[in-house]
Scaffold this motif. Structure first.
Motif, PDB file in Angstrom:
ATOM      1  N   SER A 152       0.444  -1.056  -0.091  1.00 46.39           N
ATOM      2  CA  SER A 152      -0.065  -0.091   0.304  1.00 46.39           C
ATOM      3  C   SER A 152       0.875   0.696   0.037  1.00 46.39           C
ATOM      4  O   SER A 152       1.721   1.328   0.017  1.00 46.39           O
ATOM      5  CB  SER A 152      -0.965   0.040   1.115  1.00 46.39           C
ATOM      6  N   VAL A 154      -0.343   3.855   1.720  1.00 46.41           N
ATOM      7  CA  VAL A 154      -1.037   4.542   3.309  1.00 46.41           C
ATOM      8  C   VAL A 154       0.633   5.565   3.666  1.00 46.41           C
ATOM      9  O   VAL A 154       1.684   4.633   4.337  1.00 46.41           O
ATOM     10  CB  VAL A 154      -1.638   3.826   4.128  1.00 46.41           C
ATOM     11  N   SER A 160      -3.375   3.683   9.366  1.00 45.89           N
ATOM     12  CA  SER A 160      -3.163   1.689   8.840  1.00 45.89           C
ATOM     13  C   SER A 160      -4.223   0.653   9.401  1.00 45.89           C
ATOM     14  O   SER A 160      -4.308   1.441  10.533  1.00 45.89           O
ATOM     15  CB  SER A 160      -1.527   1.998   9.566  1.00 45.89           C
ATOM     16  N   ASP A 207      -1.560  -2.263   6.628  1.00 50.62           N
ATOM     17  CA  ASP A 207       0.455  -2.160   5.909  1.00 50.62           C
ATOM     18  C   ASP A 207       1.186  -2.404   6.664  1.00 50.62           C
ATOM     19  O   ASP A 207       1.993  -1.688   6.575  1.00 50.62           O
ATOM     20  CB  ASP A 207      -0.370  -0.004   6.477  1.00 50.62           C
ATOM     21  N   SER A 250       6.230  -3.766   7.124  1.00 52.16           N
ATOM     22  CA  SER A 250       4.882  -3.071   6.517  1.00 52.16           C
ATOM     23  C   SER A 250       4.838  -2.440   5.190  1.00 52.16           C
ATOM     24  O   SER A 250       6.088  -3.260   4.194  1.00 52.16           O
ATOM     25  CB  SER A 250       5.563  -1.832   7.411  1.00 52.16           C
ATOM     26  N   ASN A 251       5.018  -1.980   4.904  1.00 51.72           N
ATOM     27  CA  ASN A 251       4.899  -1.361   3.581  1.00 51.72           C
ATOM     28  C   ASN A 251       5.831   0.032   2.539  1.00 51.72           C
ATOM     29  O   ASN A 251       5.861   0.480   2.405  1.00 51.72           O
ATOM     30  CB  ASN A 251       3.469  -0.163   2.802  1.00 51.72           C
TER      31      ASN A 251
END
Length: 266
Positions: A152, A154, A160, A207, A250-251
Motif C-alpha cells: 500500500s 498509506v 493504517s 499496512d 510494513s509498506n
C-alpha cells in the motif's frame, strides 16, 4: 543477478505436492496430534508434508541443505531450503482454513543467509503467493496465471491497518505498552495471525504487522515476498533479515514509526 526461475518452479511443485498431502488430512476425524517439547502441537500431516518435500528435494536438489520445522537441518553448503510444512497448525487442528505451507530458498552471502525464493501456499483458502529475488512478488493459481503484488501507499499510522497474531509474547519482551499504544494509534487492528498478515502487507490490504516470537521457517518465505512487493521486513530491532527471532513488516513508508511504537520511542 542470478536467475531463480528453475528454483521457483521447483518450489511450486513442492507446494503442489504438500497441498495434496495436507488437504487430504484436513478436518480428518482420525487426525493424530502430538505435543512437542515446546508445548506446540504437531500433526501427522505436518510430518508427512515435510517428509514429502524433503524427498522431492533430495531427488531434485541433492546438493542443497534442507532446514525444516519438524526434522531440523540436513546437509550444508551455500544454498538452504527452509520449510514450514504447516504454518498455523493450531488452526489446522481446529478446522480453521488459515494455514499454509511455507517454502523458501536461502543463499549464503555477506551477512549470512538471505531468502531468494519464497512460496506460501494456503490450499484451504485457495490462495498462493510467491517471489524470487529481483523478479517481483505475485499471487495466483500458477506461474502463468498471476497478479503482481504491490504494498500500500498509506503514509500515516493513523490511517493504517495493523495485523498481529495475538497478545502473547509482547509482555515477556517488555513491549506490551508500546504494542497497545500502536493499536490505539492505528485506524484498524485485526488478529489474523501466522503467515496471512505478511501476505496482506504484500498485497496492500494491510499496512503493518509484527510478531514478537518467531523461528526462521516462520519468516523466510514471508520476508522475500514482502520485500519483492516493495515493503520492508526486519526484526523488531530494525535489523533486516530473518535471524532476529521476531519480525516487523510494513509498506516501507510506515516502518520507522512501526518500530518506534514497538520499541516505545513514542
Amino acid at each position: 543477478m542470478p536467475d531463480y526461475h528453475d528454483d521457483l518452479r521447483l518450489a511450486h511443485v513442492l507446494a503442489d505436492a504438500a497441498d495434496a498431502q495436507t488437504m487430504d488430512r484436513f478436518k480428518a476425524l482420525d487426525l493424530k496430534v502430538e505435543t512437542k517439547p515446546d508445548m506446540t502441537p504437531v500433526t501427522e500431516a505436518d510430518k508427512a508434508a515435510e517428509e514429502l518435500i524433503r524427498g522431492h528435494l533430495k531427488r531434485g536438489r541433492p546438493r542443497d541443505a534442507v532446514l525444516g520445522e519438524e526434522y531440523g537441518l540436513e546437509g550444508s553448503g551455500p544454498r538452504r531450503w527452509v520449510i514450514d510444512p504447516i504454518d498455523g497448525t493450531k488452526n489446522y487442528v481446529r478446522g480453521v482454513p488459515v494455514w499454509a505451507t511455507l517454502i523458501a530458498l536461502m543463499e549464503a552471502g555477506e551477512g549470512g543467509f538471505r531468502p531468494v525464493v519464497g512460496v506460501v501456499s494456503a490450499p484451504a483458502l485457495g490462495r498462493r503467493w510467491w517471489a524470487a529475488k529481483g523478479g517481483g512478488a505475485y499471487t495466483g493459481r500458477s506461474l502463468t496465471s498471476a497478479t503482481r503484488l504491490k504494498v500500500s501507499k498509506v503514509p500515516r499510522i493513523a490511517d493504517s491497518s495493523f495485523a498481529y497474531s495475538s497478545l502473547t509474547g509482547w509482555e515477556a519482551q517488555g513491549r506490551l505498552d508500546g504494542f497497545m499504544d500502536l493499536t490505539r494509534a492505528c485506524w484498524r487492528t485485526r488478529g489474523y495471525g501466522d503467515f496471512w498478515p505478511y501476505m496482506m502487507v504484500a498485497e496492500g490490504s494491510v499496512d503493518i504487522c509484527a510478531e514478537p516470537e518467531l523461528s526462521l521457517w516462520d519468516m523466510a518465505a514471508n520476508a522475500i515476498i514482502v520485500e519483492e512487493a516493495g515493503g520492508s521486513f526486519t526484526s523488531l530491532d530494525g535489523v533486516r533479515g530473518v535471524e532476529g527471532g521476531n519480525a516487523a513488516a510494513s509498506n516501507g513508508l510506515l516502518h520507522d514509526e512501526l518500530l518506534g511504537y514497538l520499541n516505545q520511542r513514542y
